[in-house]
Design a protein around this motif. Structure first.
Motif, PDB file in Angstrom:
ATOM      1  N   ASN A  41      29.112  36.122  56.204  1.00 57.45           N
ATOM      2  CA  ASN A  41      29.701  34.661  55.736  1.00 57.45           C
ATOM      3  C   ASN A  41      31.067  34.446  55.255  1.00 57.45           C
ATOM      4  O   ASN A  41      31.573  33.542  55.492  1.00 57.45           O
ATOM      5  N   TYR A  42      31.002  35.720  54.076  1.00 55.49           N
ATOM      6  CA  TYR A  42      32.552  35.403  54.280  1.00 55.49           C
ATOM      7  C   TYR A  42      33.477  35.967  54.623  1.00 55.49           C
ATOM      8  O   TYR A  42      34.453  34.523  55.418  1.00 55.49           O
ATOM      9  N   THR A  58      32.415  31.099  53.713  1.00 57.27           N
ATOM     10  CA  THR A  58      32.403  30.890  52.162  1.00 57.27           C
ATOM     11  C   THR A  58      33.776  31.744  50.824  1.00 57.27           C
ATOM     12  O   THR A  58      33.920  32.998  51.485  1.00 57.27           O
ATOM     13  N   ASP A  59      34.204  30.800  50.356  1.00 59.76           N
ATOM     14  CA  ASP A  59      35.518  31.412  49.175  1.00 59.76           C
ATOM     15  C   ASP A  59      35.171  32.516  48.741  1.00 59.76           C
ATOM     16  O   ASP A  59      34.614  33.589  48.322  1.00 59.76           O
ATOM     17  N   GLU A  60      36.387  33.550  48.612  1.00 56.51           N
ATOM     18  CA  GLU A  60      36.893  34.437  48.258  1.00 56.51           C
ATOM     19  C   GLU A  60      36.721  34.383  46.190  1.00 56.51           C
ATOM     20  O   GLU A  60      35.707  36.030  46.112  1.00 56.51           O
ATOM     21  N   ALA A  61      36.967  33.990  45.318  1.00 54.46           N
ATOM     22  CA  ALA A  61      35.788  33.925  44.432  1.00 54.46           C
ATOM     23  C   ALA A  61      34.237  34.067  44.136  1.00 54.46           C
ATOM     24  O   ALA A  61      33.947  34.490  43.406  1.00 54.46           O
ATOM     25  N   VAL A  89      32.062  34.674  46.572  1.00 55.18           N
ATOM     26  CA  VAL A  89      31.756  36.339  46.920  1.00 55.18           C
ATOM     27  C   VAL A  89      31.952  37.265  45.796  1.00 55.18           C
ATOM     28  O   VAL A  89      31.018  38.519  45.914  1.00 55.18           O
ATOM     29  N   ARG A  90      33.228  36.890  45.292  1.00 52.31           N
ATOM     30  CA  ARG A  90      33.362  38.206  44.812  1.00 52.31           C
ATOM     31  C   ARG A  90      32.638  37.877  43.976  1.00 52.31           C
ATOM     32  O   ARG A  90      32.261  39.528  43.228  1.00 52.31           O
ATOM     33  N   ILE A  91      32.058  37.231  42.974  1.00 54.85           N
ATOM     34  CA  ILE A  91      30.788  37.121  41.922  1.00 54.85           C
ATOM     35  C   ILE A  91      29.662  37.240  41.721  1.00 54.85           C
ATOM     36  O   ILE A  91      28.837  38.082  41.507  1.00 54.85           O
ATOM     37  N   ILE A  92      29.378  36.781  43.309  1.00 54.08           N
ATOM     38  CA  ILE A  92      27.672  37.325  43.410  1.00 54.08           C
ATOM     39  C   ILE A  92      28.050  38.354  44.339  1.00 54.08           C
ATOM     40  O   ILE A  92      26.750  39.177  43.391  1.00 54.08           O
ATOM     41  N   VAL A  93      29.150  39.329  44.614  1.00 52.14           N
ATOM     42  CA  VAL A  93      28.804  40.873  44.788  1.00 52.14           C
ATOM     43  C   VAL A  93      28.438  41.283  43.769  1.00 52.14           C
ATOM     44  O   VAL A  93      27.897  42.789  43.210  1.00 52.14           O
ATOM     45  N   THR A  94      29.531  41.561  43.131  1.00 54.53           N
ATOM     46  CA  THR A  94      29.321  41.311  41.118  1.00 54.53           C
ATOM     47  C   THR A  94      28.547  41.501  40.509  1.00 54.53           C
ATOM     48  O   THR A  94      27.759  42.234  39.618  1.00 54.53           O
ATOM     49  N   ASN A  95      27.843  40.921  40.233  1.00 51.79           N
ATOM     50  CA  ASN A  95      26.137  40.771  40.312  1.00 51.79           C
ATOM     51  C   ASN A  95      25.049  40.864  40.398  1.00 51.79           C
ATOM     52  O   ASN A  95      24.600  41.240  39.861  1.00 51.79           O
TER      53      ASN A  95
END
Length: 256
Positions: free
Chosen positions: A218-219, A224-227, A229-235
């Motif tokens: 999706n990214y 989905t925007d980069e910021a 996705v980065r938050i989702i992945v890290t979380n």
């Protein structure tokens, strides 16, 4: 410092020798210098690492308790894994600790440690180098807390872990590892901080592989925007590590 990726036979042999020697010392320490060490759920990781048909890179993630987490963690892995250099990990190491003298720099470079400048951000050369290794299908290990943390709570992870996952050409298989006891082997609050203590109990728990393929599809499709996705992945990784910590406590409680 620019690391070599291993095109010269002498460098390759020296690197293999440093890595395997360090692993043997780590195995000796875990077996003979601890009161006990228990490893849980390692099989999925070993199966993934040793799979001859694997085409995707591996990214292992662990909490950071001491200066000896790496390499002692890898003393728990079957030695046959290290007979082939391409199956051994690359890891990020603080430049101000691991690369302070020419001899130390050579040792850690041969040990596949990437000199990382704390505070230099997620786009520094060390992160680019790690990303290149992932794009070659290699195994990268990181401590996303980015510093030694001997408290009972995890420090929220740095964004670099998100970048490595999101920008890999082939999404890595992410495997979380929770460990306990190395903070007692190398506690920070003492006079001789460089001497390990013997007779401690070590616990290492491997989590099941995390696959971010669907999220990244999706990214990369621009949905989905980069910021975000980065938050989702890290979380996801942070929450998985938190659950792994609780699971390790349950596993140890069953033994008592």
């Amino acid at each position: 410092m620019i690391l070599k990726t291993g095109t010269k036979p002498l460098w390759n042999f020296a690197s293999w020798f440093i890595i395997t020697s360090t692993v043997l010392v780590s195995k000796f320490f875990l077996k003979f210098c601890t009161s006990s060490y228990n490893v849980y759920n390692q099989e999925p990781f070993i199966k993934t690492l040793m799979d001859p048909n694997r085409t995707r890179p591996i990214l292992t993630v662990a909490n950071h308790l001491s200066t000896l987490d790496d390499p002692l963690l890898w003393g728990s892995i079957p030695f046959k894994n290290f007979l082939r250099r391409h199956r051994t990990r690359w890891t990020l190491g603080a430049q101000e600790i691991c690369f302070t003298t020419p001899k130390l720099s050579k040792f850690f470079a041969l040990g596949q440690v990437i000199p990382t400048i704390r505070g230099a951000g997620i786009y520094q050369p060390a992160m680019n180098f790690a990303l290149d290794r992932l794009n070659e299908g290699k195994w990268i290990h990181i401590f996303p807390e980015a510093k030694i943390n001997q408290t009972t709570e995890l420090i929220y992870f740095k964004w670099g872990i998100g970048r490595l996952i999101m920008e890999s050409i082939n999404p890595p298989i992410v495997i979380p590892i929770w460990h306990k006891g190395f903070e007692k082997v190398m506690p920070k609050e003492r006079d001789h901080t460089w001497i390990p203590l013997f007779g401690k109990n070590i616990v290492i728990v491997y989590g099941d592989p995390i696959d971010f393929k669907d999220i990244l599809i999706n990214y990369h499709a621009g949905k989905t925007d980069e910021a975000t996705v980065r938050i989702i992945v890290t979380n996801i990784i942070f929450n998985t590590m938190t659950k792994l910590k609780k699971n390790s406590e349950l596993l140890e409680a069953k033994k008592i």
